[in-house]
Design a protein around this motif. Sequence first.
Motif, mmCIF file in Angstrom:
data_model
loop_
_atom_site.group_PDB
_atom_site.id
_atom_site.type_symbol
_atom_site.label_atom_id
_atom_site.label_comp_id
_atom_site.label_asym_id
_atom_site.label_seq_id
_atom_site.Cartn_x
_atom_site.Cartn_y
_atom_site.Cartn_z
ATOM 1 N N TRP A 90 0.875 -1.170 0.000
ATOM 2 C CA TRP A 90 0.000 0.000 0.000
ATOM 3 C C TRP A 90 0.916 1.226 0.000
ATOM 4 O O TRP A 90 1.636 1.476 0.989
ATOM 5 N N GLY A 91 0.925 1.971 -1.070
ATOM 6 C CA GLY A 91 1.805 3.133 -1.184
ATOM 7 C C GLY A 91 1.478 4.190 -0.128
ATOM 8 O O GLY A 91 0.320 4.379 0.247
ATOM 9 N N GLY A 92 2.521 4.877 0.314
ATOM 10 C CA GLY A 92 2.320 5.931 1.297
ATOM 11 C C GLY A 92 1.473 7.075 0.744
ATOM 12 O O GLY A 92 0.692 7.692 1.464
ATOM 13 N N GLY A 93 1.621 7.326 -0.560
ATOM 14 C CA GLY A 93 0.838 8.378 -1.200
ATOM 15 C C GLY A 93 -0.629 7.999 -1.349
ATOM 16 O O GLY A 93 -1.475 8.846 -1.633
ATOM 17 N N GLU A 126 12.174 10.017 15.925
ATOM 18 C CA GLU A 126 10.850 10.585 15.638
ATOM 19 C C GLU A 126 10.215 9.944 14.411
ATOM 20 O O GLU A 126 9.020 9.662 14.394
ATOM 21 N N VAL A 127 11.024 9.721 13.379
ATOM 22 C CA VAL A 127 10.457 9.100 12.168
ATOM 23 C C VAL A 127 10.012 7.671 12.488
ATOM 24 O O VAL A 127 8.943 7.226 12.057
ATOM 25 N N ARG A 128 10.812 6.952 13.278
ATOM 26 C CA ARG A 128 10.401 5.593 13.658
ATOM 27 C C ARG A 128 9.073 5.623 14.413
ATOM 28 O O ARG A 128 8.198 4.785 14.193
ATOM 29 N N GLY A 166 19.776 4.397 7.607
ATOM 30 C CA GLY A 166 19.278 4.741 6.271
ATOM 31 C C GLY A 166 17.807 4.380 6.168
ATOM 32 O O GLY A 166 17.210 3.872 7.126
ATOM 33 N N ILE A 167 17.212 4.695 5.009
ATOM 34 C CA ILE A 167 15.788 4.421 4.819
ATOM 35 C C ILE A 167 15.632 3.121 4.020
ATOM 36 O O ILE A 167 16.097 3.022 2.883
ATOM 37 N N LEU A 168 14.973 2.165 4.618
ATOM 38 C CA LEU A 168 14.625 0.938 3.909
ATOM 39 C C LEU A 168 13.199 1.112 3.394
ATOM 40 O O LEU A 168 12.248 1.180 4.177
ATOM 41 N N SER A 169 13.059 1.218 2.072
ATOM 42 C CA SER A 169 11.745 1.480 1.472
ATOM 43 C C SER A 169 10.902 0.206 1.438
ATOM 44 O O SER A 169 11.432 -0.906 1.294
ATOM 45 N N GLY A 170 9.603 0.400 1.527
ATOM 46 C CA GLY A 170 8.686 -0.727 1.351
ATOM 47 C C GLY A 170 8.858 -1.373 -0.009
ATOM 48 O O GLY A 170 8.638 -2.580 -0.168
ATOM 49 N N ASP A 171 9.261 -0.588 -1.005
ATOM 50 C CA ASP A 171 9.474 -1.128 -2.356
ATOM 51 C C ASP A 171 10.672 -2.081 -2.388
ATOM 52 O O ASP A 171 10.780 -2.908 -3.295
ATOM 53 N N ASP A 172 11.580 -1.950 -1.430
ATOM 54 C CA ASP A 172 12.681 -2.913 -1.311
ATOM 55 C C ASP A 172 12.268 -4.123 -0.472
ATOM 56 O O ASP A 172 12.639 -5.255 -0.784
ATOM 57 N N LYS A 182 10.029 14.541 7.300
ATOM 58 C CA LYS A 182 11.099 14.655 8.308
ATOM 59 C C LYS A 182 12.373 13.947 7.844
ATOM 60 O O LYS A 182 13.485 14.414 8.077
ATOM 61 N N ALA A 183 12.199 12.807 7.183
ATOM 62 C CA ALA A 183 13.372 12.060 6.697
ATOM 63 C C ALA A 183 14.170 12.927 5.723
ATOM 64 O O ALA A 183 15.403 12.927 5.722
ATOM 65 N N LYS A 184 13.438 13.680 4.915
ATOM 66 C CA LYS A 184 14.106 14.529 3.927
ATOM 67 C C LYS A 184 14.809 15.700 4.612
ATOM 68 O O LYS A 184 15.972 15.996 4.339
HETATM 69 C C1 IPE Z 1 9.658 5.178 3.213
HETATM 70 O O1 IPE Z 1 9.005 4.015 2.812
HETATM 71 C C2 IPE Z 1 9.980 5.102 4.685
HETATM 72 C C3 IPE Z 1 10.313 6.373 5.364
HETATM 73 C C4 IPE Z 1 10.436 7.530 4.765
HETATM 74 C C5 IPE Z 1 10.517 6.303 6.782
HETATM 75 P P1 IPE Z 1 8.364 3.857 1.352
HETATM 76 O O2 IPE Z 1 9.368 4.233 0.318
HETATM 77 O O3 IPE Z 1 7.839 2.455 1.283
HETATM 78 O O4 IPE Z 1 7.163 4.882 1.398
HETATM 79 P P2 IPE Z 1 6.179 5.495 0.286
HETATM 80 O O5 IPE Z 1 5.294 4.400 -0.201
HETATM 81 O O6 IPE Z 1 7.049 6.045 -0.817
HETATM 82 O O7 IPE Z 1 5.444 6.556 1.022
#
Ligand code: IPE
Length: 269
Positions: free
Chosen positions: A9-12, A86-88, A157-163, A58-60
């Motif tokens: 489920w995308g964050g957007g 905070e991001v966690r 670092g940021i581990l994306s859901g897409d990874d 915030k991550a940015k």
């Molecule tokens: C980003 O995850 C995680 C953080 C910024 C903490 P994603 O890359 O999976 O998020 P979306 O789907 O682009 O919002």
Amino acid sequence: MRERVVIKWGGGLITDKAALKTVRTDVLDNLAEQLEACLDNEMDVILVHGAGSFGHLKAKQYRLAEGRVDAQGIEGELTQDEAVEEVRQDMLDLNEHVMKALTKRDISAVTLPPHQWARNTGPNFDGDLSLFEGAPPGIVLVTYGDVVECDGDSEFGILSGDDLVVRLAIELPRVKRLVFAMGGVDGVLAEPPQPDKEQNLLKTLNKKQVFEGDHASEIDVTGGIGLKVERGFRVLDHGVQVVLVSGETEERVAGACLGHPVRGTTLVA
Ligand code: IPE
């Protein structure tokens, strides 16, 4: 033998990206209903969600994706370490909304926050997936994009859901499909969306169209959707079907998960 689907489920999609920490509750409720339809059809679900306005801003600001940087390079009142915390926490808050939407429908779900079990970023991140594998049938395992610890100088670092979905879809047994549910688009478009014009949707997409040949430059796969497509082809190479759909309709995510023909983009070899 029950099959599995990995859903992102995308964050957007699940948050209002323009407004800090705002959930789209109606969208979440609808997605939960569609997830239930998968379980009702004997399909086990691994759910991965993004961050949207709960993580990215915030991550940015604190450059968390770059890892440890010189304090002088940071503009804001927090240190990078405080921003990581905070991001966690913000992601735990978003996850709570996701879990609430699932429990409202009596779906049994367990969350495994990546900062507790994963290390390093990208599709080859480290982390033991056996906890996902061991879940009893019908129990949904949930995880999400997060700030994780990293080896070496970067420290985090940021581990994306897409990874996350790449390893989950490739390494877990019985995974039939990977479905990306997105906001604002019906799938991969041949050109950027324009107001008052119907989206020029690519119903199928092969590697050649994206990475080589005459058409490659016409297809807009930059940014978020580009990452999904690139990660999607890695998964497809392992014999798992990959579909990208809008998460803003009543039935397309469930339909895609169950292998029904729905409006969206299917990756093809
Ligand atoms: C980003 O995850 C995680 C953080 C910024 C903490 P994603 O890359 O999976 O998020 P979306 O789907 O682009 O919002």
